[in-house]
Enzyme design. Structure first.
Site, PDB file in Angstrom:
ATOM      1  N   TYR A   1       7.720  11.004  -1.104  1.00  0.00           N
ATOM      2  CA  TYR A   1       7.551   9.595  -1.487  1.00  0.00           C
ATOM      3  C   TYR A   1       8.891   8.870  -1.462  1.00  0.00           C
ATOM      4  O   TYR A   1       9.011   7.759  -0.910  1.00  0.00           O
ATOM      5  CB  TYR A   1       6.933   9.533  -2.882  1.00  0.00           C
ATOM      6  CG  TYR A   1       6.858   8.153  -3.480  1.00  0.00           C
ATOM      7  CD1 TYR A   1       5.822   7.288  -3.147  1.00  0.00           C
ATOM      8  CD2 TYR A   1       7.803   7.724  -4.413  1.00  0.00           C
ATOM      9  CE1 TYR A   1       5.740   6.020  -3.714  1.00  0.00           C
ATOM     10  CE2 TYR A   1       7.726   6.464  -4.982  1.00  0.00           C
ATOM     11  CZ  TYR A   1       6.692   5.620  -4.634  1.00  0.00           C
ATOM     12  OH  TYR A   1       6.631   4.358  -5.195  1.00  0.00           O
TER      13      TYR A   1
ATOM     14  N   GLU B   1      -3.136   2.689 -12.702  1.00  0.00           N
ATOM     15  CA  GLU B   1      -3.917   3.896 -12.972  1.00  0.00           C
ATOM     16  C   GLU B   1      -3.360   5.098 -12.210  1.00  0.00           C
ATOM     17  O   GLU B   1      -3.239   6.200 -12.761  1.00  0.00           O
ATOM     18  CB  GLU B   1      -5.375   3.663 -12.585  1.00  0.00           C
ATOM     19  CG  GLU B   1      -6.288   4.832 -12.881  1.00  0.00           C
ATOM     20  CD  GLU B   1      -7.722   4.559 -12.482  1.00  0.00           C
ATOM     21  OE1 GLU B   1      -8.493   5.539 -12.338  1.00  0.00           O
ATOM     22  OE2 GLU B   1      -8.089   3.381 -12.313  1.00  0.00           O
TER      23      GLU B   1
ATOM     24  N   LYS C   1      10.394   5.465   0.757  1.00  0.00           N
ATOM     25  CA  LYS C   1      10.921   4.250   0.141  1.00  0.00           C
ATOM     26  C   LYS C   1      12.374   3.990   0.549  1.00  0.00           C
ATOM     27  O   LYS C   1      12.776   2.838   0.727  1.00  0.00           O
ATOM     28  CB  LYS C   1      10.791   4.337  -1.381  1.00  0.00           C
ATOM     29  CG  LYS C   1       9.351   4.377  -1.877  1.00  0.00           C
ATOM     30  CD  LYS C   1       8.578   3.137  -1.451  1.00  0.00           C
ATOM     31  CE  LYS C   1       7.192   3.100  -2.058  1.00  0.00           C
ATOM     32  NZ  LYS C   1       6.424   1.887  -1.652  1.00  0.00           N
TER      33      LYS C   1
ATOM     34  N   HIS D   1       0.817  -1.214   0.000  1.00  0.00           N
ATOM     35  CA  HIS D   1       0.000   0.000   0.000  1.00  0.00           C
ATOM     36  C   HIS D   1       0.854   1.269   0.000  1.00  0.00           C
ATOM     37  O   HIS D   1       1.996   1.263   0.460  1.00  0.00           O
ATOM     38  CB  HIS D   1      -0.921   0.010   1.220  1.00  0.00           C
ATOM     39  CG  HIS D   1      -0.167  -0.051   2.521  1.00  0.00           C
ATOM     40  ND1 HIS D   1       0.320  -1.239   3.041  1.00  0.00           N
ATOM     41  CD2 HIS D   1       0.197   0.916   3.395  1.00  0.00           C
ATOM     42  CE1 HIS D   1       0.945  -0.985   4.179  1.00  0.00           C
ATOM     43  NE2 HIS D   1       0.882   0.319   4.415  1.00  0.00           N
TER      44      HIS D   1
ATOM     45  N   SER E   1      10.516   0.885  -4.597  1.00  0.00           N
ATOM     46  CA  SER E   1      10.621   1.605  -5.860  1.00  0.00           C
ATOM     47  C   SER E   1      12.061   1.982  -6.127  1.00  0.00           C
ATOM     48  O   SER E   1      12.876   2.088  -5.197  1.00  0.00           O
ATOM     49  CB  SER E   1       9.760   2.869  -5.784  1.00  0.00           C
ATOM     50  OG  SER E   1      10.045   3.760  -6.831  1.00  0.00           O
TER      51      SER E   1
END
Length: 292
Positions: A183, A221, A187, A120, A170
């Site tokens: 973000y 998406e 990570k 998530h 990522s």
């Protein structure tokens, strides 16, 4: 230089992909039959696709995400595809009680756990950092702290089953690119925590594997909506990405990179010539489309 780079990177990527993936594989879908698996972020994107793959492999599934209506549909589809069982718990991972609730459900329903897939993410934008420290703090709660909380709550059951933790991260957790500062920070934190935890488990001779998934641009998406106006690249398919993640977890790999050629190439170039890579990244983006 641009032409040389266009020739060099695909060749290097192909060589790296061959290096990382040419070893004989012994993955068999039956390895997941009857296994008890939690998948977070399972209502859409990569998480949804992982749920469908695992359902076809006849695993027991407990799915989590924010949106209950979407989760219900995913669970219904998983049962149609052959899941041994499928349940869901909806809620946001910024809730400090949700991780414990999810693991209690697994223990009550199954009496144990074989694989925890942490996938998530909180909502974020692809933009210049605007100084909103509160947003950074919230994103850390969802993208990092809840991962730690879930893994901590799951460890007793995973130790008993000699199971696996799969952490979806990522390339932004290895390379600090522009427009992803909050973000990227979350990570990087995942990589640091779970790489360290892996070492401690090995020292204590605990047979719980930790697989870090280093993903590039995938055609979910949310990713396409967030970055397609800035990044000219073609995203990789989420269905194949999801299967690679499951395969890596089942084989107890230390790490999986997807797409393998692209991610491996970028990471190698970054280790050799970071300033050069940073310059290439900046020049390849449509920065005029980035919101300040």
């Amino acid at each position: 230089m641009g032409l040389l780079l266009k020739i060099f990177i695909p060749l290097l990527g192909a060589a790296l992909a061959f290096y990382f993936y040419s070893a004989p594989e012994n993955f068999n879908e039956e390895m997941l039959r009857g296994k008890r698996v939690i998948v977070t972020g399972a209502s859409s994107g990569i998480g949804e696709q992982m749920a469908y793959h695992l359902a076809r492999m006849e695993a027991h599934l407990l799915l989590t995400a924010r949106t209950e209506a979407k989760l219900q549909k995913v669970v219904e589809r998983c049962l149609e595809l052959g899941a041994a069982s499928a349940h869901y718990i909806s809620g946001s991972m910024d809730s400090p009680t949700l991780p414990e609730e999810v693991l209690r459900e697994a223990e009550t329903t199954w009496g144990g756990l074989d694989m925890l897939i942490l996938n998530h993410i909180g909502q974020t934008s692809f933009s210049y950092f605007n100084g909103d420290v509160g947003q950074v703090r919230k994103l850390m709660e969802i993208n990092f702290v809840s991962y730690v909380a879930l893994a901590t709550a799951a460890l007793p059951m995973l130790k008993e089953s000699e199971g696996s933790i799969v952490v979806v991260s990522s390339v932004a957790g290895r390379i600090g690119g522009p427009f992803t500062a909050p973000y990227s920070a979350t990570k990087f934190a995942l990589d640091g925590f779970f790489s360290s935890l892996r070492q401690e488990l090995i020292i204590d001779k605990v047979n719980v594997s930790i697989t870090l998934c280093i993903l590039g641009y995938i055609n979910t998406e949310s990713a396409v909506r967030a970055v397609s106006h800035v990044i000219p690249d073609t995203p990789a398919p989420k269905e194949e990405c999801a299967l690679e993640i499951i395969r890596a977890g089942a084989l107890r790999r230390r790490e999986v990179r997807y797409p393998p050629w692209g991610v491996s190439s970028v990471l190698l170039i970054h280790s050799i010539a970071p300033d050069f890579l940073d310059s290439v990244i900046r020049s390849s983006y449509h920065v005029e489309n980035v919101r300040r």
